[in-house]
Design a protein around this motif. Sequence first.
Motif, PDB file in Angstrom:
ATOM      1  N   SER A 141       0.835  -1.202   0.000  1.00 33.77           N
ATOM      2  CA  SER A 141       0.000   0.000   0.000  1.00 33.77           C
ATOM      3  C   SER A 141       0.872   1.256   0.000  1.00 33.77           C
ATOM      4  CB  SER A 141      -0.976  -0.006   1.175  1.00 33.77           C
ATOM      5  OG  SER A 141      -0.320   0.118   2.410  1.00 33.77           O
ATOM      6  N   LEU A 142       1.960   1.250   0.741  1.00 33.42           N
ATOM      7  CA  LEU A 142       2.849   2.410   0.764  1.00 33.42           C
ATOM      8  C   LEU A 142       3.417   2.686  -0.623  1.00 33.42           C
ATOM      9  CD1 LEU A 142       4.310   4.683   2.269  1.00 33.42           C
ATOM     10  CD2 LEU A 142       6.091   3.018   2.862  1.00 33.42           C
ATOM     11  N   VAL A 143       3.843   1.634  -1.297  1.00 37.68           N
ATOM     12  CA  VAL A 143       4.373   1.797  -2.656  1.00 37.68           C
ATOM     13  C   VAL A 143       3.304   2.407  -3.563  1.00 37.68           C
ATOM     14  CG1 VAL A 143       5.120   0.526  -4.722  1.00 37.68           C
ATOM     15  CG2 VAL A 143       6.120  -0.013  -2.494  1.00 37.68           C
ATOM     16  N   LEU A 144       2.088   1.898  -3.469  1.00 42.51           N
ATOM     17  CA  LEU A 144       1.009   2.418  -4.308  1.00 42.51           C
ATOM     18  C   LEU A 144       0.668   3.859  -3.953  1.00 42.51           C
ATOM     19  CD1 LEU A 144      -1.311  -0.736  -4.420  1.00 42.51           C
ATOM     20  CD2 LEU A 144       0.241   0.100  -6.209  1.00 42.51           C
ATOM     21  N   TYR A 145       0.588   4.152  -2.660  1.00 44.55           N
ATOM     22  CA  TYR A 145       0.306   5.532  -2.250  1.00 44.55           C
ATOM     23  C   TYR A 145       1.392   6.481  -2.746  1.00 44.55           C
ATOM     24  CZ  TYR A 145      -3.484   4.157   0.978  1.00 44.55           C
ATOM     25  OH  TYR A 145      -4.653   3.702   1.528  1.00 44.55           O
ATOM     26  N   GLU A 146       2.646   6.069  -2.644  1.00 44.90           N
ATOM     27  CA  GLU A 146       3.732   6.944  -3.097  1.00 44.90           C
ATOM     28  C   GLU A 146       3.707   7.135  -4.609  1.00 44.90           C
ATOM     29  OE1 GLU A 146       7.395   7.338  -0.313  1.00 44.90           O
ATOM     30  OE2 GLU A 146       7.128   5.183  -0.710  1.00 44.90           O
ATOM     31  N   ARG A 147       3.368   6.091  -5.350  1.00 40.81           N
ATOM     32  CA  ARG A 147       3.244   6.236  -6.808  1.00 40.81           C
ATOM     33  C   ARG A 147       2.131   7.215  -7.151  1.00 40.81           C
ATOM     34  NH1 ARG A 147       2.661   0.516  -9.363  1.00 40.81           N
ATOM     35  NH2 ARG A 147       1.986   1.797 -11.116  1.00 40.81           N
ATOM     36  N   LEU A 148       1.008   7.095  -6.454  1.00 39.33           N
ATOM     37  CA  LEU A 148      -0.102   8.018  -6.683  1.00 39.33           C
ATOM     38  C   LEU A 148       0.274   9.440  -6.279  1.00 39.33           C
ATOM     39  CD1 LEU A 148      -2.917   5.644  -5.479  1.00 39.33           C
ATOM     40  CD2 LEU A 148      -2.866   6.762  -7.729  1.00 39.33           C
ATOM     41  N   ALA A 149       0.984   9.576  -5.180  1.00 42.21           N
ATOM     42  CA  ALA A 149       1.430  10.902  -4.736  1.00 42.21           C
ATOM     43  C   ALA A 149       2.328  11.544  -5.791  1.00 42.21           C
ATOM     44  CB  ALA A 149       2.156  10.794  -3.397  1.00 42.21           C
ATOM     45  N   ALA A 150       3.175  10.746  -6.401  1.00 39.69           N
ATOM     46  CA  ALA A 150       4.055  11.257  -7.456  1.00 39.69           C
ATOM     47  C   ALA A 150       3.260  11.740  -8.671  1.00 39.69           C
ATOM     48  CB  ALA A 150       5.061  10.180  -7.876  1.00 39.69           C
ATOM     49  N   GLN A 151       2.048  11.234  -8.813  1.00 43.68           N
ATOM     50  CA  GLN A 151       1.160  11.663  -9.900  1.00 43.68           C
ATOM     51  C   GLN A 151       0.281  12.840  -9.465  1.00 43.68           C
ATOM     52  OE1 GLN A 151      -1.066   8.162 -11.062  1.00 43.68           O
ATOM     53  NE2 GLN A 151       0.776   7.050 -11.633  1.00 43.68           N
ATOM     54  N   GLY A 152       0.481  13.330  -8.223  1.00 44.87           N
ATOM     55  CA  GLY A 152      -0.243  14.493  -7.758  1.00 44.87           C
ATOM     56  C   GLY A 152      -1.456  14.208  -6.892  1.00 44.87           C
ATOM     57  N   ASN A 153      -1.640  12.981  -6.451  1.00 39.55           N
ATOM     58  CA  ASN A 153      -2.799  12.634  -5.627  1.00 39.55           C
ATOM     59  C   ASN A 153      -2.517  13.034  -4.174  1.00 39.55           C
ATOM     60  OD1 ASN A 153      -4.561  11.046  -3.869  1.00 39.55           O
ATOM     61  ND2 ASN A 153      -5.213  10.011  -5.749  1.00 39.55           N
ATOM     62  N   ALA A 154      -3.231  14.060  -3.695  1.00 37.01           N
ATOM     63  CA  ALA A 154      -2.981  14.604  -2.353  1.00 37.01           C
ATOM     64  C   ALA A 154      -3.397  13.636  -1.254  1.00 37.01           C
ATOM     65  CB  ALA A 154      -3.713  15.930  -2.191  1.00 37.01           C
ATOM     66  N   GLU A 155      -4.495  12.923  -1.441  1.00 34.71           N
ATOM     67  CA  GLU A 155      -4.909  11.956  -0.424  1.00 34.71           C
ATOM     68  C   GLU A 155      -3.852  10.871  -0.263  1.00 34.71           C
ATOM     69  OE1 GLU A 155      -8.316   8.623   0.644  1.00 34.71           O
ATOM     70  OE2 GLU A 155      -8.566   9.818  -1.169  1.00 34.71           O
ATOM     71  N   ALA A 156      -3.334  10.384  -1.369  1.00 30.92           N
ATOM     72  CA  ALA A 156      -2.298   9.357  -1.318  1.00 30.92           C
ATOM     73  C   ALA A 156      -1.043   9.887  -0.642  1.00 30.92           C
ATOM     74  CB  ALA A 156      -1.980   8.859  -2.727  1.00 30.92           C
ATOM     75  N   ALA A 157      -0.687  11.136  -0.913  1.00 30.16           N
ATOM     76  CA  ALA A 157       0.486  11.736  -0.268  1.00 30.16           C
ATOM     77  C   ALA A 157       0.277  11.797   1.242  1.00 30.16           C
ATOM     78  CB  ALA A 157       0.742  13.134  -0.833  1.00 30.16           C
ATOM     79  N   GLU A 158      -0.919  12.188   1.657  1.00 29.17           N
ATOM     80  CA  GLU A 158      -1.221  12.257   3.079  1.00 29.17           C
ATOM     81  C   GLU A 158      -1.122  10.881   3.732  1.00 29.17           C
ATOM     82  OE1 GLU A 158      -4.596  14.749   4.784  1.00 29.17           O
ATOM     83  OE2 GLU A 158      -5.392  12.696   4.893  1.00 29.17           O
ATOM     84  N   ARG A 159      -1.695   9.878   3.104  1.00 26.20           N
ATOM     85  CA  ARG A 159      -1.675   8.530   3.682  1.00 26.20           C
ATOM     86  C   ARG A 159      -0.264   7.958   3.735  1.00 26.20           C
ATOM     87  NH1 ARG A 159      -6.733   5.628   3.970  1.00 26.20           N
ATOM     88  NH2 ARG A 159      -8.439   7.063   3.557  1.00 26.20           N
ATOM     89  N   ALA A 160       0.498   8.155   2.674  1.00 25.36           N
ATOM     90  CA  ALA A 160       1.883   7.670   2.671  1.00 25.36           C
ATOM     91  C   ALA A 160       2.701   8.405   3.724  1.00 25.36           C
ATOM     92  CB  ALA A 160       2.497   7.842   1.286  1.00 25.36           C
ATOM     93  N   GLY A 161       2.502   9.712   3.815  1.00 22.68           N
ATOM     94  CA  GLY A 161       3.219  10.503   4.818  1.00 22.68           C
ATOM     95  C   GLY A 161       2.913  10.033   6.222  1.00 22.68           C
TER      96      GLY A 161
END
Length: 112
Positions: free
Chosen positions: A45-65
Amino acid sequence: MTRSHTLHTPLIGAILLAAASFASAEPLRIDAAHQAYHGGEYQRSLVLYERLAAQGNAEAAERAGYMLLQGAAAYGPQIPRDLARATALLEQAAGAGRQTALFFLSMLGSAD
């Protein structure tokens, strides 16, 4: 055609087919990251959240953070605490208006 070309042709074809399939695959969705998280697959899930964050997904960045802020204490040894990455991801999320990310950042600031 030489014997070496004959042996490599099926392999090259398989690689090209796999690359074409990957290129036409559906874009990564946050649902997949949520599903991995709720299934206890924290590293995935962390890998996926970080990939999404790199694409600009703020929710994913928050969850990965958040995951990186909590680290092994919450997620086991697969997710080591990484304050530098956590800060960068939470700042990205906060910059996009995620209020919870601002709260997590304030926790980081008060931990000094």
